[in-house]
Motif scaffolding. Sequence first.
Motif, PDB file in Angstrom:
ATOM      1  N   LYS A  27      24.816 -32.037 -36.863  1.00 29.94           N
ATOM      2  CA  LYS A  27      23.776 -32.721 -37.558  1.00 29.94           C
ATOM      3  C   LYS A  27      23.341 -33.833 -37.012  1.00 29.94           C
ATOM      4  O   LYS A  27      22.235 -34.192 -36.782  1.00 29.94           O
ATOM      5  CB  LYS A  27      24.077 -32.848 -39.203  1.00 29.94           C
ATOM      6  CG  LYS A  27      24.341 -31.622 -40.088  1.00 29.94           C
ATOM      7  CD  LYS A  27      24.863 -32.277 -41.421  1.00 29.94           C
ATOM      8  CE  LYS A  27      25.033 -31.138 -42.044  1.00 29.94           C
ATOM      9  NZ  LYS A  27      25.513 -31.314 -43.703  1.00 29.94           N
ATOM     10  N   ARG A  78      19.550 -33.868 -35.016  1.00 31.81           N
ATOM     11  CA  ARG A  78      18.563 -35.080 -35.401  1.00 31.81           C
ATOM     12  C   ARG A  78      18.288 -35.946 -34.366  1.00 31.81           C
ATOM     13  O   ARG A  78      16.850 -36.370 -34.387  1.00 31.81           O
ATOM     14  CB  ARG A  78      19.437 -35.900 -36.413  1.00 31.81           C
ATOM     15  CG  ARG A  78      18.519 -37.291 -36.928  1.00 31.81           C
ATOM     16  CD  ARG A  78      17.158 -36.958 -37.445  1.00 31.81           C
ATOM     17  NE  ARG A  78      17.372 -36.092 -38.640  1.00 31.81           N
ATOM     18  CZ  ARG A  78      16.189 -35.270 -38.930  1.00 31.81           C
ATOM     19  NH1 ARG A  78      15.166 -35.337 -38.333  1.00 31.81           N
ATOM     20  NH2 ARG A  78      16.379 -34.519 -39.987  1.00 31.81           N
ATOM     21  N   LEU A 135      15.624 -33.735 -32.806  1.00 35.65           N
ATOM     22  CA  LEU A 135      14.258 -33.837 -33.486  1.00 35.65           C
ATOM     23  C   LEU A 135      13.569 -35.051 -33.284  1.00 35.65           C
ATOM     24  O   LEU A 135      12.358 -35.091 -33.234  1.00 35.65           O
ATOM     25  CB  LEU A 135      14.689 -33.638 -34.995  1.00 35.65           C
ATOM     26  CG  LEU A 135      14.990 -32.086 -35.526  1.00 35.65           C
ATOM     27  CD1 LEU A 135      15.586 -32.286 -36.709  1.00 35.65           C
ATOM     28  CD2 LEU A 135      13.797 -31.477 -35.275  1.00 35.65           C
ATOM     29  N   ASP A 136      14.367 -36.260 -33.283  1.00 37.75           N
ATOM     30  CA  ASP A 136      13.729 -37.509 -33.166  1.00 37.75           C
ATOM     31  C   ASP A 136      13.334 -37.960 -31.803  1.00 37.75           C
ATOM     32  O   ASP A 136      12.288 -38.746 -31.375  1.00 37.75           O
ATOM     33  CB  ASP A 136      14.673 -38.543 -33.613  1.00 37.75           C
ATOM     34  CG  ASP A 136      15.123 -38.786 -35.071  1.00 37.75           C
ATOM     35  OD1 ASP A 136      14.126 -37.997 -35.737  1.00 37.75           O
ATOM     36  OD2 ASP A 136      15.992 -38.872 -35.537  1.00 37.75           O
ATOM     37  N   ARG A 173      11.133 -26.199 -35.058  1.00 41.98           N
ATOM     38  CA  ARG A 173      11.397 -27.413 -35.925  1.00 41.98           C
ATOM     39  C   ARG A 173      11.832 -27.459 -37.633  1.00 41.98           C
ATOM     40  O   ARG A 173      12.858 -27.960 -37.884  1.00 41.98           O
ATOM     41  CB  ARG A 173      10.055 -28.321 -35.884  1.00 41.98           C
ATOM     42  CG  ARG A 173      10.434 -29.481 -36.652  1.00 41.98           C
ATOM     43  CD  ARG A 173       9.341 -30.403 -36.160  1.00 41.98           C
ATOM     44  NE  ARG A 173       9.263 -31.127 -34.912  1.00 41.98           N
ATOM     45  CZ  ARG A 173       9.905 -32.017 -34.754  1.00 41.98           C
ATOM     46  NH1 ARG A 173      10.484 -32.956 -35.650  1.00 41.98           N
ATOM     47  NH2 ARG A 173      10.081 -32.762 -33.444  1.00 41.98           N
ATOM     48  N   ALA A 174      11.384 -26.460 -38.213  1.00 35.17           N
ATOM     49  CA  ALA A 174      11.663 -26.164 -39.652  1.00 35.17           C
ATOM     50  C   ALA A 174      13.037 -25.899 -39.723  1.00 35.17           C
ATOM     51  O   ALA A 174      13.859 -26.208 -40.671  1.00 35.17           O
ATOM     52  CB  ALA A 174      10.914 -25.342 -40.451  1.00 35.17           C
ATOM     53  N   LYS A 175      13.509 -24.957 -38.797  1.00 36.00           N
ATOM     54  CA  LYS A 175      15.005 -24.439 -38.898  1.00 36.00           C
ATOM     55  C   LYS A 175      15.959 -25.497 -38.662  1.00 36.00           C
ATOM     56  O   LYS A 175      16.963 -25.863 -39.310  1.00 36.00           O
ATOM     57  CB  LYS A 175      15.203 -23.455 -37.717  1.00 36.00           C
ATOM     58  CG  LYS A 175      16.502 -22.958 -37.618  1.00 36.00           C
ATOM     59  CD  LYS A 175      16.727 -21.837 -36.459  1.00 36.00           C
ATOM     60  CE  LYS A 175      16.914 -22.807 -35.105  1.00 36.00           C
ATOM     61  NZ  LYS A 175      17.266 -22.014 -34.151  1.00 36.00           N
ATOM     62  N   LEU A 176      15.693 -26.419 -37.403  1.00 32.15           N
ATOM     63  CA  LEU A 176      16.538 -27.582 -37.292  1.00 32.15           C
ATOM     64  C   LEU A 176      16.328 -28.595 -38.429  1.00 32.15           C
ATOM     65  O   LEU A 176      17.864 -29.191 -38.759  1.00 32.15           O
ATOM     66  CB  LEU A 176      15.898 -28.167 -35.949  1.00 32.15           C
ATOM     67  CG  LEU A 176      16.078 -27.247 -34.814  1.00 32.15           C
ATOM     68  CD1 LEU A 176      15.599 -28.005 -33.368  1.00 32.15           C
ATOM     69  CD2 LEU A 176      17.418 -26.635 -34.438  1.00 32.15           C
ATOM     70  N   GLU A 177      15.309 -28.743 -38.965  1.00 36.94           N
ATOM     71  CA  GLU A 177      15.275 -29.928 -39.994  1.00 36.94           C
ATOM     72  C   GLU A 177      16.284 -29.213 -41.042  1.00 36.94           C
ATOM     73  O   GLU A 177      16.849 -30.084 -41.985  1.00 36.94           O
ATOM     74  CB  GLU A 177      13.809 -29.976 -40.503  1.00 36.94           C
ATOM     75  CG  GLU A 177      12.807 -30.912 -39.567  1.00 36.94           C
ATOM     76  CD  GLU A 177      13.252 -32.366 -39.680  1.00 36.94           C
ATOM     77  OE1 GLU A 177      14.071 -32.798 -40.281  1.00 36.94           O
ATOM     78  OE2 GLU A 177      12.460 -32.716 -38.754  1.00 36.94           O
ATOM     79  N   SER A 178      16.264 -28.030 -41.417  1.00 36.37           N
ATOM     80  CA  SER A 178      16.830 -27.464 -42.495  1.00 36.37           C
ATOM     81  C   SER A 178      18.303 -27.538 -42.332  1.00 36.37           C
ATOM     82  O   SER A 178      19.089 -28.089 -43.287  1.00 36.37           O
ATOM     83  CB  SER A 178      16.621 -26.074 -42.761  1.00 36.37           C
ATOM     84  OG  SER A 178      17.339 -25.418 -43.790  1.00 36.37           O
ATOM     85  N   ALA A 217      19.854 -29.690 -40.444  1.00 30.62           N
ATOM     86  CA  ALA A 217      20.278 -31.251 -40.183  1.00 30.62           C
ATOM     87  C   ALA A 217      20.333 -31.748 -41.653  1.00 30.62           C
ATOM     88  O   ALA A 217      21.041 -32.718 -41.885  1.00 30.62           O
ATOM     89  CB  ALA A 217      19.209 -31.769 -39.655  1.00 30.62           C
ATOM     90  N   GLY A 218      19.748 -31.094 -42.498  1.00 35.69           N
ATOM     91  CA  GLY A 218      19.620 -31.692 -43.898  1.00 35.69           C
ATOM     92  C   GLY A 218      20.505 -30.924 -44.979  1.00 35.69           C
ATOM     93  O   GLY A 218      20.457 -31.211 -46.189  1.00 35.69           O
TER      94      GLY A 218
END
Length: 464
Positions: free
Chosen positions: A269, A273, A276-277, A295-300, A302-303
């Motif tokens: 994670k 992140r 992503l940043d 990006r949505a996959k990675l955000e999901s 990471a969270g």
Amino acid sequence: MKYTDISEVFAKGVALAGREVTVAGWVRTARDGKNMAFAALNDGTTLRHLQIVLDKSVIPADALSACLRSGAAIEARGVVVEAKTDAGGYEIDASEISLIGECPADYPLQKKYHTLEFLRTVPHLRVRTNTFNAMLRVRSKLSFALHRYFQERGYTYVHTPIITGSDCEGAGEIFRVTTNSYADAKACANEAEYIARDFFCRKAGLTVSGQLEGEVAAMAMGRIYTFGPTFRAERSNTPRHAAEFWQIEPEVAFAKLPDIIAIAEEMIKYVIRAVLDECGEELAFFEKAFEPGLRAKLESVAGSDFAVVDYTDAIRMLKESGEQFAFPVEWGLDLQTEHERCLTEKLIGKPVFVINYPKKIKSFYMKQNDDGKTVAATDLLVPGVGEIIGCSEREADYDKLVAAMTERGMNLDDYKGYMELRKYGSVPHSGFGLGLERMLMYVTGVGNIRDLQLYSRTPGDLMA
């Protein structure tokens, strides 16, 4: 340096507007009109190309011809101005342009788009494309984030040997390291004489893992990690396998399987992140060119919390799924990529740690569970890729370790020091290995490991 980075022109365009700068880079594309010419320049500091506007009433014709060829290295001096395009940004109205390195008309990267298969035939030039420009930058940021994660948590970075006398996995898939020649082999009466003539006077190979030496360091330093190249002489012509790849391997003393699972999840994670940043421009490119919704996959990921599923339950879920698999699903067999992806993409829908694998399909060093059939091991499976982490608690009992090695017919003399760790102050300890290229596949959406390395090393391919 007398040159201004192209990334700085875009980042500080407001402050630089109206000021004269000098930039240098390689021409990606060029257009030549009656009164004006344009060159798209890239110097590697950003994915974006800087447009150089060339007024033919200002720039001599003899200076233009060679500078407008794709692949040419040029220097341009001029004033930073707002770009006169819908995309906005900044460009340079050039007052001077000069050729640094000429490029003939047979430059292979003439088209705007080339297939990845073609680019593999020109690895020395493919780094100048958007795909490899973006990949190398993400690879750099990801590598640094991995180092940062462990450094921030008090781990000691150790350098384990690349040349080794042991096979960590016990599978025999190692590259031999030798100074002996073919003539030496013909002159020797037997293998023992041949080996005695060699540099180390014993069999040596390129490491398949730094784990065994990493465990040695962890028994003194507590928490360590190693990060470097590893090698597998495995004839697997798949998109996920390479003969040379980079691997990060932490080893943690006093950690049991649940502890190391928590560390692995936190690390994944953390680095996602970071990408992503810090790699927004590159992710936007990969999302458009390779994986919509990246990006949505990675955000999901990471969270969200990762799932943990026992191997026995995973086999049951796969058998009850109704899916038709090319490889059979039975308890005792290793999971194939199709099984891993079914679990993560269809049955569970997120990354999952599969734990407690049958001991017969796992390595000798893994801690044996009380049931006598399984070991305290786990693989982290992620959607789209499959396994990216192999993880286990290590066998800390001397007698059980010796029994496992003897059962596999291993030469105990090759592992004397490793075995003695279990005699002198042995403690529970755990670790894992994360293949850097596998992680890159996940965060970029690029589907072939050959396209995530500067030079890929696969069976039959040693292109320089």
